[in-house]
Design a protein around this motif. Sequence first.
Motif, short mmCIF file in Angstrom:
data_model
loop_
_atom_site.label_atom_id
_atom_site.label_comp_id
_atom_site.label_asym_id
_atom_site.label_seq_id
_atom_site.Cartn_x
_atom_site.Cartn_y
_atom_site.Cartn_z
N THR A 251 0.91 -1.01 -0.04
CA THR A 251 0.23 0.12 -0.25
C THR A 251 0.94 1.05 -0.09
O THR A 251 1.98 1.27 0.93
CB THR A 251 -1.02 0.52 1.43
OG1 THR A 251 -0.27 0.00 2.42
CG2 THR A 251 -1.63 -1.29 1.64
N GLY A 252 0.02 2.61 -0.39
CA GLY A 252 0.99 3.22 -0.37
C GLY A 252 2.68 3.82 -1.43
O GLY A 252 3.48 3.59 -1.27
N ALA A 253 1.75 2.73 -2.76
CA ALA A 253 3.09 2.42 -3.21
C ALA A 253 3.48 3.46 -4.34
O ALA A 253 4.20 3.32 -5.56
CB ALA A 253 2.93 0.94 -3.65
N ASN B 253 2.25 0.21 4.46
CA ASN B 253 3.11 1.15 4.17
C ASN B 253 2.48 2.38 4.57
O ASN B 253 2.34 3.48 4.56
CB ASN B 253 3.91 1.20 3.01
CG ASN B 253 4.77 2.81 3.01
OD1 ASN B 253 5.50 3.07 3.62
ND2 ASN B 253 4.68 2.88 1.48
N ALA B 254 1.21 2.59 3.15
CA ALA B 254 0.26 3.30 3.39
C ALA B 254 -0.34 4.47 4.54
O ALA B 254 0.08 4.04 5.70
CB ALA B 254 -1.05 3.17 2.73
N GLY B 255 -0.22 5.76 4.94
CA GLY B 255 -0.35 6.31 5.55
C GLY B 255 -0.06 7.73 5.56
O GLY B 255 0.85 8.38 4.67
N LEU C 49 4.34 -0.86 8.50
CA LEU C 49 5.38 0.43 8.62
C LEU C 49 5.05 1.02 9.74
O LEU C 49 4.24 2.49 9.38
CB LEU C 49 5.53 1.24 6.82
CG LEU C 49 6.76 1.13 7.07
CD1 LEU C 49 7.76 1.88 7.85
CD2 LEU C 49 6.84 -0.17 6.55
N SER C 50 5.02 1.54 11.89
CA SER C 50 4.87 2.38 11.92
C SER C 50 5.70 3.16 12.10
O SER C 50 6.63 3.78 10.77
CB SER C 50 5.16 1.95 13.15
OG SER C 50 4.37 2.29 14.98
N SER C 51 6.43 3.64 13.46
CA SER C 51 7.17 5.09 13.40
C SER C 51 7.97 4.78 14.81
O SER C 51 6.61 4.79 16.44
CB SER C 51 6.12 6.31 12.91
OG SER C 51 7.14 7.48 13.67
N VAL C 52 8.71 5.68 15.03
CA VAL C 52 9.58 6.36 16.22
C VAL C 52 8.55 6.85 16.97
O VAL C 52 8.27 7.25 18.54
CB VAL C 52 10.77 6.95 16.56
CG1 VAL C 52 11.20 5.79 15.73
CG2 VAL C 52 10.60 7.66 15.76
N ALA C 53 7.72 7.36 16.41
CA ALA C 53 6.81 8.40 16.48
C ALA C 53 5.61 7.30 17.91
O ALA C 53 5.09 8.63 18.72
CB ALA C 53 5.72 9.67 15.62
#
Length: 249
Positions: free
Chosen positions: A8-10, A83-85, A133-137
């Motif tokens: 996703t989010g490609a 991955n989309a976000g 795909l997460s984040s350090v946030a």
Amino acid sequence: MSRIAFITGATSGIGAASARALAGEGWRIIGLGRRKDRLEALADELGEGFLPITGDMRDLEDLQRIVRQLPEEWQGVDLLLNNAGLAPPMDDFQDADLSAQLNAMHTNMDGLVALTRALLPSLIERKGSIINLSSVAGSYPYRGGAVYGATKAFLTQFGLSLRSDLSGTGVRVTSIEPGMVETEFTLVRNGGDHEASDKLYADMDPLTADDIAEAVRWCAMLPANVNINRLEVMPTNQSFAGFSVHRDT
């Protein structure tokens, strides 16, 4: 038959870079995104091993339809890369536009959950993998990141709990949690303000989309008995001490 990854989010950034990285390993790629022209350009680049699908992560019914109507030769999905976000502008929450905050929640959480659920039968059957795909946030707070950080904390916890639910199925679940990555992400967050985006990454050597795509490729290519639960990645010049950033000038 080569393995199939659904990304996703490609259309740009980490999604497009991951498509290239996995295609280089012989994977066939289903690329989902909102910008048809970007998907078609990537299809021209990657050839018949790339299936472009235009769709919006906020349209839950359409996501279900997309999975149901995959061509027969593309139905055996081995890897889902969520991955989309997006992130709303970095306003203090009390001053923020509520619609932008809710838009991030619908994109980052609702659509991801719906798509993951729709693809699980294939992933279970094929003992596949899910990479979020997460984040350090999601781990470290910062001013202006209340909703975005919360969506990423949700994503990390969703992945850990999903791994518990999938115990015994052979499905692997990984959370990749990057720090500062220079892509279109910040440009979009700031409403196309190139100056603000350039200032954020100035003189600190941020991560690139290719750096994270390499982490995706590595996790995807590990032996089936190896599961990376969480992978936190930061630029060398970024730390978790209040998101302190050392700049060379």
